[in-house]
Design a protein around this motif. Structure first.
Motif, PDB file in Angstrom:
ATOM      1  N   ASN A   1       0.832  -1.199   0.000  1.00 56.23           N
ATOM      2  CA  ASN A   1       0.000   0.000   0.000  1.00 56.23           C
ATOM      3  C   ASN A   1       0.870   1.252   0.000  1.00 56.23           C
ATOM      4  O   ASN A   1       0.575   2.218  -0.705  1.00 56.23           O
ATOM      5  CB  ASN A   1      -0.930  -0.010   1.203  1.00 56.23           C
ATOM      6  CG  ASN A   1      -1.755   1.252   1.311  1.00 56.23           C
ATOM      7  OD1 ASN A   1      -1.445   2.118   2.123  1.00 56.23           O
ATOM      8  ND2 ASN A   1      -2.770   1.359   0.487  1.00 56.23           N
TER       9      ASN A   1
ATOM     10  N   THR B   1      -4.575  -1.217  -2.325  1.00 57.27           N
ATOM     11  CA  THR B   1      -5.049  -0.824  -1.005  1.00 57.27           C
ATOM     12  C   THR B   1      -4.714  -1.973  -0.058  1.00 57.27           C
ATOM     13  O   THR B   1      -4.461  -3.111  -0.497  1.00 57.27           O
ATOM     14  CB  THR B   1      -6.566  -0.582  -0.984  1.00 57.27           C
ATOM     15  OG1 THR B   1      -7.240  -1.831  -1.218  1.00 57.27           O
ATOM     16  CG2 THR B   1      -6.995   0.457  -2.009  1.00 57.27           C
TER      17      THR B   1
ATOM     18  N   GLU C   1      -7.175  -4.790  -0.633  1.00 55.76           N
ATOM     19  CA  GLU C   1      -6.899  -5.546  -1.864  1.00 55.76           C
ATOM     20  C   GLU C   1      -5.714  -6.476  -1.671  1.00 55.76           C
ATOM     21  O   GLU C   1      -5.738  -7.634  -2.106  1.00 55.76           O
ATOM     22  CB  GLU C   1      -6.606  -4.595  -3.027  1.00 55.76           C
ATOM     23  CG  GLU C   1      -7.800  -3.819  -3.525  1.00 55.76           C
ATOM     24  CD  GLU C   1      -7.416  -2.725  -4.512  1.00 55.76           C
ATOM     25  OE1 GLU C   1      -8.266  -2.404  -5.354  1.00 55.76           O
ATOM     26  OE2 GLU C   1      -6.289  -2.193  -4.448  1.00 55.76           O
TER      27      GLU C   1
END
Length: 57
Positions: free
Chosen positions: A23, A29, A32
């Motif tokens: 990230n 993110t 994710e």
């Protein structure tokens, strides 16, 4: 996500990347990255084994 990107992320996790570190560099993110890590756990472990057998610690 392309196959190349998927393979790069698997390798990143095998080398010790974390959802937070990915990230920070703007790859994904945290959510994710966590999902990717969970969904691809077997491939990540396989890559870790391959790297260890190749001499990487």
């Amino acid at each position: 996500m392309t196959e190349q990107t998927k393979l790069e992320l698997i390798k990143s996790f095998a080398y010790g990347a974390t959802p937070q570190s990915l990230n920070e560099v703007g790859r994904l993110t945290i959510q994710e990255a966590e999902a990717f890590q969970k969904e691809n756990a077997a491939e990540i472990e396989e890559k870790k084994k391959e790297l260890t057998e190749g001499g990487w610690k």
